[in-house]
Design a protein around this motif. Structure first.
Motif, short mmCIF file in Angstrom:
data_model
loop_
_atom_site.label_atom_id
_atom_site.label_comp_id
_atom_site.label_asym_id
_atom_site.label_seq_id
_atom_site.Cartn_x
_atom_site.Cartn_y
_atom_site.Cartn_z
N SER A 103 -17.83 -9.76 -16.67
CA SER A 103 -17.33 -9.94 -15.30
C SER A 103 -15.81 -10.02 -15.29
N LYS A 104 -15.26 -10.80 -16.22
CA LYS A 104 -13.81 -10.95 -16.29
C LYS A 104 -13.14 -9.63 -16.62
N GLU A 105 -13.69 -8.87 -17.55
CA GLU A 105 -13.10 -7.60 -17.94
C GLU A 105 -13.14 -6.57 -16.82
N PHE A 106 -14.27 -6.53 -16.10
CA PHE A 106 -14.36 -5.56 -15.00
C PHE A 106 -13.43 -5.93 -13.86
N ILE A 107 -13.36 -7.22 -13.53
CA ILE A 107 -12.46 -7.66 -12.45
C ILE A 107 -11.01 -7.36 -12.81
N PHE A 108 -10.67 -7.53 -14.10
CA PHE A 108 -9.32 -7.19 -14.54
C PHE A 108 -9.04 -5.70 -14.35
N SER A 109 -10.00 -4.84 -14.74
CA SER A 109 -9.85 -3.40 -14.55
C SER A 109 -9.74 -3.05 -13.07
N LEU A 110 -10.55 -3.73 -12.25
CA LEU A 110 -10.55 -3.48 -10.81
C LEU A 110 -9.20 -3.85 -10.19
N LEU A 111 -8.65 -4.99 -10.58
CA LEU A 111 -7.36 -5.41 -10.05
C LEU A 111 -6.25 -4.47 -10.49
N LEU A 112 -6.33 -4.01 -11.72
CA LEU A 112 -5.31 -3.09 -12.24
C LEU A 112 -5.30 -1.78 -11.45
N VAL A 113 -6.48 -1.21 -11.26
CA VAL A 113 -6.58 0.05 -10.52
C VAL A 113 -6.20 -0.17 -9.05
N PHE A 114 -6.63 -1.29 -8.50
CA PHE A 114 -6.30 -1.60 -7.11
C PHE A 114 -4.78 -1.65 -6.90
N LEU A 115 -4.07 -2.29 -7.81
CA LEU A 115 -2.62 -2.39 -7.70
C LEU A 115 -1.96 -1.01 -7.79
N VAL A 116 -2.50 -0.15 -8.64
CA VAL A 116 -1.96 1.20 -8.75
C VAL A 116 -2.14 1.96 -7.44
N PHE A 117 -3.35 1.92 -6.89
CA PHE A 117 -3.62 2.62 -5.63
C PHE A 117 -2.84 1.99 -4.48
N LEU A 118 -2.71 0.67 -4.49
CA LEU A 118 -1.95 0.00 -3.44
C LEU A 118 -0.48 0.43 -3.48
N SER A 119 0.08 0.50 -4.68
CA SER A 119 1.47 0.92 -4.82
C SER A 119 1.67 2.34 -4.34
N LEU A 120 0.75 3.23 -4.72
CA LEU A 120 0.85 4.62 -4.28
C LEU A 120 0.71 4.74 -2.77
N SER A 121 -0.21 3.96 -2.19
CA SER A 121 -0.42 3.99 -0.74
C SER A 121 0.82 3.51 0.00
N LEU A 122 1.41 2.41 -0.47
CA LEU A 122 2.61 1.88 0.16
C LEU A 122 3.76 2.88 0.06
N LEU A 123 3.89 3.51 -1.10
CA LEU A 123 4.97 4.48 -1.29
C LEU A 123 4.81 5.69 -0.38
N ILE A 124 3.62 6.28 -0.38
CA ILE A 124 3.38 7.49 0.41
C ILE A 124 3.48 7.19 1.90
N ASN A 125 2.87 6.08 2.33
CA ASN A 125 2.92 5.74 3.76
C ASN A 125 4.34 5.42 4.22
N SER A 126 5.09 4.72 3.38
CA SER A 126 6.47 4.36 3.78
C SER A 126 7.35 5.60 3.90
N VAL A 127 7.19 6.55 2.98
CA VAL A 127 7.95 7.79 3.07
C VAL A 127 7.58 8.55 4.35
N GLY A 128 6.28 8.59 4.65
CA GLY A 128 5.84 9.26 5.88
C GLY A 128 6.39 8.63 7.14
N GLU A 129 6.44 7.30 7.17
CA GLU A 129 6.96 6.61 8.35
C GLU A 129 8.47 6.78 8.48
N LEU A 130 9.17 6.77 7.35
CA LEU A 130 10.61 6.99 7.40
C LEU A 130 10.94 8.39 7.91
N VAL A 131 10.17 9.37 7.48
CA VAL A 131 10.37 10.74 7.97
C VAL A 131 10.11 10.82 9.47
#
Length: 375
Positions: A14-42
């Protein structure tokens, strides 16, 4: 000597999977914030705002929850891949087998966690994401060149059109043919810039051809008199008035098909309201079934991630597994999109078109899991 009981293994996996889940979530969250922010600035760069960066941040934060929910299938797919690659490379599966523990244990634990996360997303996160997306669209409408307001509620369809010399407030009971080209029992209030009454149009029916609106069996009521249309303009045929509107019929339907602005808890009520006004709300029905199937989809992604990790004798590096996962994720996305398109074309029931891909994935993955456990 430490003895690893199943309870300890459950905690460990459980601990190992939650760690993997949080890691991937942070990657996708960062990409989403980056792409959305660029779109809004444009989008905002030509709006001549003093606080353009701050507004872009607000809009990005309001839109990101919806983006993350839409990407949740990929998040759990890659989380499963990372988790199974790690335990496979550490040879933990063989260690369990030597201890007499079933190979299905490391599959069962992330599957249960994923299903519970799916329920949490549907029941608790969708109200937050829908509210934030509503805020996002309201804020963005302020800076849009389209100042028209369109609402559908239990009182009918309401349009507020911003004209050059005032406003038109339009109310209609129902639409016909599910395409907004015909409105029944329509009242149009013509107001000046100070919202003072000028005249009222009453019509049994309005036929819309792009921006050309034609009123059938119409009557005009002004401040001091009620006039038939043929007394207003001798060139107008009796009981029929045509006028140009800034509301484009080609864009009108989009106001009622942004299904992400409706939370899971409000969907059935919204569908009922739309149906009572003559709109089938097929897109909203599809989204409702997508929410219902989301926990099963996340469960299926864990099953799928075992297909080319635990189900293969040959091992690859982590990036190769992620590459395979990307290809598989794209295939699943297009399979799901194709099935829904078939449902919207009335060749399949809508519920079947949503549930068929996830059912097929679970069945095929389960067969593969049985084969893995028999090795």
């Amino acid at each position: 000597m430490n003895i690893f009981y199943p309870s300890k293994l459950i905690h460990y996996f459980s601990k190992e999977f939650i760690f993997s889940l949080l890691l991937v979530f942070l990657v996708f969250l960062s990409l989403s914030l980056l792409i959305n922010s660029v779109g809004e600035l444009v989008y905002l760069k030509d709006k001549k705002l003093e606080n353009i960066i701050w507004m872009a941040i607000i809009l990005t934060l309001a839109k990101t929850p919806t983006t993350i929910i839409e990407l949740s299938i990929f998040i759990f797919l890659f989380s499963g891949i990372l988790f199974f690659v790690k335990i496979q490379k550490n040879n933990e599966v063989n260690t369990m087998l030597l201890a007499g523990i079933s190979k299905t244990l490391p599959i069962l634990i992330p599957s249960i966690i994923s299903f519970i996360c799916g329920l949490f997303i549907v029941l608790f996160l969708t109200p937050i994401s829908s509210a934030s997306l509503n805020f996002y669209e309201q804020e963005k409408r302020i800076y849009s060149s389209n100042d028209n307001l369109i609402v559908m509620n239990k009182m009918g369809l309401w349009f507020m059109e911003n004209t050059s010399d005032g406003y038109n407030i339009i109310r209609a009971d129902q639409i016909e043919n599910n395409n907004f080209k015909i409105l029944n029992n329509v009242t149009i209030y013509n107001l000046d810039r100070g919202f003072n009454f000028i005249r009222r149009y009453d019509s049994e029916k309005i036929i819309i051809n792009q921006k050309k609106w034609s009123m059938i069996n119409a009557q005009i009521t002004q401040e001091k008199e009620s006039l038939q249309p043929d007394t207003i303009n001798p060139n107008t045929s009796p009981l029929k008035i045509s006028f140009d509107s800034s509301i484009d019929i080609n864009n009108l339907k989009n106001y009622f098909t942004d299904v992400n602005t409706v939370s899971f808890w409000a969907m059935l009520k919204t569908i009922k309201t739309l149906n009572s006004r003559g709109y089938s709300a097929e897109e909203l029905k599809v989204k409702f079934h997508q929410y219902l199937s989301l926990p099963f989809y996340l469960l299926a992604m864990i099953f799928v991630s075992t297909t080319f990790t635990m189900g293969r004798n040959k091992q690859y590096n982590t990036f190769m597994y992620l590459f395979f996962g990307t290809i598989l994720g794209v295939c699943i996305y297009f399979l799901n999109d194709l099935s829904i398109s078939i449902g919207l074309s009335n060749k399949l029931p809508l519920a079947t078109s949503v549930w068929s891909p996830v059912g097929l994935i679970i069945i095929l993955s389960t067969i593969n899991l049985i084969r893995i456990n028999e090795r």
